[in-house]
Write an enzyme that holds these catalytic residues in place. Sequence first.
Site, short mmCIF file in Angstrom:
data_model
loop_
_atom_site.label_atom_id
_atom_site.label_comp_id
_atom_site.label_asym_id
_atom_site.label_seq_id
_atom_site.Cartn_x
_atom_site.Cartn_y
_atom_site.Cartn_z
N GLU A 49 1.07 -1.09 0.13
CA GLU A 49 -0.19 0.08 -0.10
C GLU A 49 0.90 1.17 -0.08
O GLU A 49 0.61 2.11 -0.63
CB GLU A 49 -0.93 0.06 1.17
N GLU B 257 3.95 -2.47 -8.68
CA GLU B 257 2.95 -2.48 -7.52
C GLU B 257 1.81 -3.16 -8.06
O GLU B 257 0.66 -2.53 -7.30
CB GLU B 257 2.87 -1.31 -6.77
#
Length: 401
Positions: free
Chosen positions: A256, A379
Amino acid sequence: MARLAQTAGLTDVQQEILSTVRDFVDKEIIPVATGLEHRDEYPQAIVDGLKELGLFGLMIPEEYGGLGESLLTYALCVEEIARGWMSVSGIINTHFIVAYMLKQHGTQEQKDHFLPRMAAGDIRGAFSMSEPGLGSDVSAITSKAVKDGDEYVLNGQKMWLTNGGTSSLVAVLVRSDEGHPEGTAPHKSMTTFLVEKEPGFGEVRPGLTIPGKIDKMGYKGVDTTELIMDGLRVPADRVLGGVTGRGFYQMMDGVEVGRVNVAARGCGVAQRAFELGVQYAQQRHTFGKAIAQHQAIQFKLAEMATKVEAAHAMMVNAARKKDSGERNDLEAGMAKYLASEYCKEVVEDAFRIHGGYGFSKEYEIERLYREAPMLLIGEGTAEIQKMIIGRRLLEEYRFQG
């Protein structure tokens, strides 16, 4: 381009940090980035400069020798660094994901041992989740740890390590069946190990090999590598947090932060592309006037600037949500998705404004054109982000029928 991507509500300390980083980028990174990138040369002088500025300890608490700053401050610094050269922001990012995971999930002994040296930049971090055959399917990890007395023996092959060669600490996610009966959900039988190693390539410690740099289309300078574990022995006290089976959750928490970072990188690259496009449009003349005076080019510039502003706003919102302690997977996914897609579009528009010269390696936009695609993948792909966003929206807007 001070008028774009401004952030309201910053403290004097945050503004001073950003001003210092911006000045460093303008003087020490932008003038040399393209040459280093074309040579695929590690930017050691730039990294040393960031170390002197204390940037490796930016988010590490003051009690461990860091600056104790927020994710927002970090993201805004990354935005500035990526404006100069995206590869440098990658060197910082993986380091901070590991530092963040240690801060949030490490034992006190692990924090005391690693964080002060990470804050000083003496230990550089990398994290390793992906493998050659799994892509976005983390549950398909096959690398494994087996308990042997007071140690674990790790075997398997990992892929796409940023800082794989230059790092001295790698957070490695593997499957660990010990204590988890057959039939346990895959994400509940994964463990993160803190693996110390020597920087470099080849066998960097017994049982651990970093084969060499992967040759890439862009994102050069920074080393991207594989990691091969063959009987790698790791002490039990190097299980992150001291308990097995929590690795997936620890890694997702770090990712995150990584998604906010990738969003910030997209913002920085897009800002630089806009700067190059608007400058060139005022210098290049066709049909008796600067191309910036042609309505078609003005339309492009308007769209580019709007995308830069929108991506920046979403990135800032995601960082502030994480800093507040709230769940931010929705905001981080949205920011990463939008910023990476808009970055690609802004870079392509700047490339088009440059015309044939954009295809020349003499012009900086050529480098940005090769760098932007990595942000579409890093990511988590756009498709993964949309899955996360969609699921979270259905949680928030559950139909009560």
